[in-house]
Enzyme design. Structure first.
Site, PDB file in Angstrom:
ATOM      1  N   HIS A  23       0.472  -1.308   0.166  1.00 30.55           N
ATOM      2  CA  HIS A  23       0.374  -0.042  -0.142  1.00 30.55           C
ATOM      3  C   HIS A  23       1.077   1.073   0.153  1.00 30.55           C
ATOM      4  O   HIS A  23       1.694   1.440   0.266  1.00 30.55           O
ATOM      5  CB  HIS A  23      -1.047  -0.447   1.013  1.00 30.55           C
ATOM      6  CG  HIS A  23      -2.112  -1.290   1.305  1.00 30.55           C
ATOM      7  ND1 HIS A  23      -3.139  -1.317   0.526  1.00 30.55           N
ATOM      8  CD2 HIS A  23      -2.139  -2.521   1.915  1.00 30.55           C
ATOM      9  CE1 HIS A  23      -4.051  -2.053   0.746  1.00 30.55           C
ATOM     10  NE2 HIS A  23      -3.237  -3.105   1.183  1.00 30.55           N
ATOM     11  N   LYS A  88      29.324 -13.689  -2.289  1.00 28.65           N
ATOM     12  CA  LYS A  88      30.432 -13.046  -2.792  1.00 28.65           C
ATOM     13  C   LYS A  88      29.627 -14.244  -4.689  1.00 28.65           C
ATOM     14  O   LYS A  88      28.324 -13.722  -4.551  1.00 28.65           O
ATOM     15  CB  LYS A  88      30.906 -14.294  -2.671  1.00 28.65           C
ATOM     16  CG  LYS A  88      29.791 -16.020  -2.583  1.00 28.65           C
ATOM     17  CD  LYS A  88      30.907 -17.257  -1.767  1.00 28.65           C
ATOM     18  CE  LYS A  88      30.120 -17.786  -1.517  1.00 28.65           C
ATOM     19  NZ  LYS A  88      31.127 -19.482  -1.049  1.00 28.65           N
TER      20      LYS A  88
END
Length: 95
Positions: A23, A88
């Site tokens: 919302h 990574k």
């Protein structure tokens, strides 16, 4: 509320929540807003991950347990945390 696209060989593990709606709290009437979620091929959304509206998760991404994803994630990375951050590059070991 909106489309969720899962790529080939992608996995969404238990208790994960892919949320395609929210919302607009900046408006008095708080209207509903929706946006699609895309999960690329060979990605793994591990246990209890939240993915927000409009997010694209690239091919081969691993999102570790209990992470929250609010922004797009580049392919072949490992991310974790709330909000999810880069850990990574995902690489494969030869057996």
């Amino acid at each position: 509320m909106d489309r969720i696209s899962l790529g080939r060989n992608s996995t969404v593990s238990q208790y994960s929540f892919l949320c395609t709606a929210s919302h607009d709290y900046t408006k008095e009437t708080m209207p509903l807003m929706t946006a699609p979620i895309t999960v690329g091929a060979d990605a793994w959304i591990t246990a209890d991950v939240f993915v927000g509206p409009g997010v694209t998760i690239g091919d081969g991404v691993v999102v570790t347990a209990r992470s929250s994803v609010f922004d797009d994630l580049p392919s072949w990375t490992v991310v974790r945390g709330n909000p999810a951050v880069f850990v990574k590059v995902r690489r494969f070991e030869r057996s």
